[in-house]
Scaffold this motif. Structure first.
Motif, mmCIF file in Angstrom:
data_model
loop_
_atom_site.group_PDB
_atom_site.id
_atom_site.type_symbol
_atom_site.label_atom_id
_atom_site.label_comp_id
_atom_site.label_asym_id
_atom_site.label_seq_id
_atom_site.Cartn_x
_atom_site.Cartn_y
_atom_site.Cartn_z
ATOM 1 N N TYR A 1 -10.195 0.139 2.033
ATOM 2 C CA TYR A 1 -10.789 0.032 3.460
ATOM 3 C C TYR A 1 -9.648 0.224 4.428
ATOM 4 O O TYR A 1 -9.949 1.054 5.450
ATOM 5 N N THR A 2 -8.184 0.176 4.257
ATOM 6 C CA THR A 2 -7.327 0.508 5.348
ATOM 7 C C THR A 2 -7.107 2.141 4.825
ATOM 8 O O THR A 2 -6.796 3.032 5.796
ATOM 9 N N SER B 1 0.660 -1.216 -0.205
ATOM 10 C CA SER B 1 0.026 0.072 -0.145
ATOM 11 C C SER B 1 0.783 1.448 0.026
ATOM 12 O O SER B 1 0.294 2.269 -0.193
ATOM 13 N N GLN C 1 -9.032 4.834 6.541
ATOM 14 C CA GLN C 1 -8.660 5.441 7.915
ATOM 15 C C GLN C 1 -7.924 6.755 7.716
ATOM 16 O O GLN C 1 -7.706 7.440 8.578
ATOM 17 N N LEU C 2 -7.440 6.991 6.498
ATOM 18 C CA LEU C 2 -6.484 8.244 6.304
ATOM 19 C C LEU C 2 -7.446 9.358 6.125
ATOM 20 O O LEU C 2 -7.061 10.633 6.466
#
Lengths: 189, 189
Positions: B102-103, B26, B106-107
């Motif tokens: 999805y991760t 990522s 979070q940003l």
DNA sequence: ACCATATGAGACAGCAATGTCTCACGAGAA
DNA sequence: TTCTCGTGAGACATTGCTGTCTCATATGGT
């Protein structure tokens, strides 16, 4: 007499503050971590050689908390169902840190992962395997997948709580019930 | 005659290559993304103003694929159980991209998230709600949590497949069975 | 009071990635 | 052929973070 190092308590405080911050913002700067902990960047850098060392220390903390939760949950005692519930309940305070490490681990793709995770994976998988052997759990879902799914649900739950989409008090219930019982309504007995 | 722009196909190719790469790593560089797509960094920059624009484009792609999967799964037809199974099956090819987003989401903590996700969340939650109303699903797990859990399980499954811990062919079964049926062995009817 | 040590503040260089630019090359159309 | 446009390669400045340094200050023990 000289007491050369009472940084231990501070170190723990910094670690937990960093965990809380990085859980919310995984790209936080060393400066932000320092500010969040109420110390200067210089001091932060004295305690942790660099960002990498900080993440490693957080990983070690996460592993230690998982092991402690496993010990507390007594995964070998009583029905596996109850043991899983105890485990989730014990691991709840660490769920945020775990969620951070779970995604961060995707970065370690090249290198070998910390052996501690293997130990934890094995212990959790053993719990599910025990439940299968006892006839409590179905056998078409592998222990490895149940372990992985538990991590995923813990992370989802932690984020949902962090962003206010779930009440903290529902955390354990939502995760355990979904993991064990699933969404399907049971037939009345 | 001049054909001013046949970059559309290339753009899609670049997007999908970037999705595949960023799913695995990522933090990949623009340079790595470009190399993976077989183009130069300059060309990549011509198609996407910057890394942010690239991620936004990937987000749009993920939203579009989710919407398409929802359309394909016909969430309003037949038993909700079957609809969930159709949905997971339809969304499987996009699971990697979804796990990345999805991760990454979070940003976006500060800013408002793309409205597309709200639409998708609502459609999936509506499916679970329909299942509850029909008596198929238990009502103590909220539709919002079931939706969140579905995302988490999709991400876990995608990573497990990516790292070889799960066979791709088991993806749908493992996710659907855990989400709907849970780990508990059912009583024989 | 004296000394030792940890800390905070800030300066500094290094580095990696970004974003912008120029220029030469090559494929395709006229 | 000739012109045009997209491309690749690379130079370049910029930015943000990192890691290291120094020095003044404060705290705490003797």
């Amino acid at each position: 007499m000289v007491y050369p190092c009472l940084m231990a308590v501070d170190r723990d405080h910094v670690l937990r503050t960093a965990a809380a911050l990085l859980t919310r913002k995984s790209t936080a700067t060393m400066d932000e971590v320092a500010k969040a902990a109420g110390i200067s960047r210089a001091t932060l850098h004295r305690q942790f050689a660099g960002r990498d060392a900080l993440v490693r220390a957080l990983e070690a903390l996460g592993i230690a908390e998982c092991e402690a939760a496993l010990d507390l949950a007594r995964p070998d005692e009583g029905p596996a169902t109850d043991a899983v519930r105890r485990l989730v309940r014990a691991i709840e305070p660490s769920a945020g840190l775990l969620a951070f490490l779970y995604t961060e681990n995707q970065l370690f793709e090249g290198e070998e992962q910390n052996a501690g995770w293997t130990r934890i994976d094995d212990r959790i998988a053993a719990l599910f395997r025990r439940g299968q052997a006892a006839g409590e759990f179905r056998i078409d879902l592998t222990p490895a997948w149940l372990t992985e799914a538990l991590y995923g649900l813990l992370a989802s739950g932690a984020w949902a709580v962090a962003e206010g989409r779930m009440a903290p008090k529902d955390f354990t219930h939502m995760i355990v019930e979904l993991l064990l019982g699933g969404a399907l309504r049971r037939e009345e007995p």
